[in-house]
Motif scaffolding. Sequence first.
Motif, mmCIF file in Angstrom:
data_model
loop_
_atom_site.group_PDB
_atom_site.id
_atom_site.type_symbol
_atom_site.label_atom_id
_atom_site.label_comp_id
_atom_site.label_asym_id
_atom_site.label_seq_id
_atom_site.Cartn_x
_atom_site.Cartn_y
_atom_site.Cartn_z
ATOM 1 N N LEU A 159 0.816 -1.219 0.000
ATOM 2 C CA LEU A 159 0.000 0.000 0.000
ATOM 3 C C LEU A 159 0.847 1.265 0.000
ATOM 4 N N ALA A 160 2.148 1.132 -0.285
ATOM 5 C CA ALA A 160 3.028 2.302 -0.348
ATOM 6 C C ALA A 160 3.377 2.685 -1.773
ATOM 7 N N GLY A 161 3.048 1.872 -2.739
ATOM 8 C CA GLY A 161 3.329 2.171 -4.137
ATOM 9 C C GLY A 161 2.043 2.319 -4.932
ATOM 10 N N GLU A 162 2.099 3.070 -6.027
ATOM 11 C CA GLU A 162 0.892 3.334 -6.801
ATOM 12 C C GLU A 162 0.315 2.051 -7.397
ATOM 13 N N GLY A 178 -6.736 7.179 -0.411
ATOM 14 C CA GLY A 178 -6.411 7.959 -1.602
ATOM 15 C C GLY A 178 -4.932 7.991 -1.921
ATOM 16 N N GLY A 179 -4.111 7.455 -1.040
ATOM 17 C CA GLY A 179 -2.660 7.506 -1.242
ATOM 18 C C GLY A 179 -2.108 6.265 -1.901
ATOM 19 N N PRO A 180 -0.794 6.213 -2.009
ATOM 20 C CA PRO A 180 0.184 7.218 -1.536
ATOM 21 C C PRO A 180 0.075 8.520 -2.318
ATOM 22 N N GLY A 181 0.108 9.612 -1.604
ATOM 23 C CA GLY A 181 -0.154 10.911 -2.226
ATOM 24 C C GLY A 181 -1.613 10.984 -2.612
ATOM 25 N N ASP A 182 -1.865 11.158 -3.912
ATOM 26 C CA ASP A 182 -3.235 11.139 -4.406
ATOM 27 C C ASP A 182 -3.376 10.136 -5.558
ATOM 28 N N THR A 183 -2.511 9.119 -5.572
ATOM 29 C CA THR A 183 -2.430 8.219 -6.733
ATOM 30 C C THR A 183 -3.587 7.241 -6.826
ATOM 31 N N THR A 184 -4.369 7.071 -5.764
ATOM 32 C CA THR A 184 -5.519 6.165 -5.846
ATOM 33 C C THR A 184 -6.836 6.912 -5.631
ATOM 34 N N GLU A 185 -6.826 8.200 -5.881
ATOM 35 C CA GLU A 185 -8.061 8.966 -5.768
ATOM 36 C C GLU A 185 -8.913 8.768 -7.027
ATOM 37 N N THR A 186 -10.172 8.402 -6.824
ATOM 38 C CA THR A 186 -11.133 8.252 -7.911
ATOM 39 C C THR A 186 -12.115 9.413 -7.873
ATOM 40 N N LEU A 187 -13.082 9.399 -8.790
ATOM 41 C CA LEU A 187 -14.060 10.481 -8.824
ATOM 42 C C LEU A 187 -14.876 10.533 -7.533
ATOM 43 N N ALA A 188 -15.275 9.370 -7.022
ATOM 44 C CA ALA A 188 -16.052 9.352 -5.785
ATOM 45 C C ALA A 188 -15.224 9.872 -4.611
#
Length: 320
Positions: free
Chosen positions: A177-180, A265-275
């Motif tokens: 869960l630390a890499g995109e 949503g992380g790491p950073g914002d790399t797993t942020e979706t529209l919802a």
Amino acid sequence: MADTEVRPEVRRPGGTARVRFRPPGGSPRNSDRRLGYVLVAPAVLVLLALTAYPLGYNLWNSVHHVDLTDPSDRGFVGMKNYTTLLTSGEFLTALTRTLVYTVVSVAIQMVMGMVLALVLHKRFRGRGWVRAAVLVPWAVPTVVAATVWKTMFDPRTGFVDYGLRTLHLPGAGTTWLAGEWTSWLAILIADAWKTVPFVAIILLAGLQVIPTEIYEAARVDGASAWQSFFRLTLPMLKPALLVALVFRTLSSLLIFDVIFIMTGGGPGDTTETLAYLDWKAFLVNTDFGMGGAISVTLVVLALGVAAIYTRVLGPDRQGS
């Protein structure tokens, strides 16, 4: 005969006259259609009552400036929120992530669900128990399932790392869960574990209504198992496939809870979706105008996908 009327057909040259009985008020097909509308009307009214206000509220927010940090200014801004949204790099990136994840996850879940449904459709001892056990992941609340999988992907105490080390497979010691890409893989696995049984049960219901006689006739004609699957099973599974595709696609487009629990949503914002972006707009940035615009965009996107599925895989309306 009191409920029917006689409508004789016009005699054709060289032919004989025939008498046809029709129920008053139109054809039986139209009567069945009207009865169907009457039966589904209460459910439709309840759904409208539950969804009309939230949809209307979001639509109102989307064309106004509604920011809780500035409650004095709630003016009408028209399409400004949508213009800002569609020119935002953050939104476009989240949209791309959402669409890619939807395509990949739905494809994997439909294939795995089909394989599982075909296995459960076979006769074997203990089939009833296996079918019941398959439903367990789907019955587990999503928050609980996501929390369990987050623990399992922990590189120090998780079962995933332990299993990879024991089997001497690559990936042991990975901080998933630390890499995109590893985060997306973990999300995909957790989501598939919960939803593949749902797809399998829907497809299994479709398989059970296919007459076995057509397969026997196909075998007599020399059709192979693959030919029977692609030319008989898949075409007759179209209604069940449509239901599974619509449900899973809409769920993937709106995925939030698994991402919120597992990665935030992380790491950073790399797993942020529209919802997830919508949640941030409403509850983090308190910008209800932008949140409303994202919500309306999601609704339009979901309705468009459902309409395309229905158009492509829906029943043939020719002659209706």
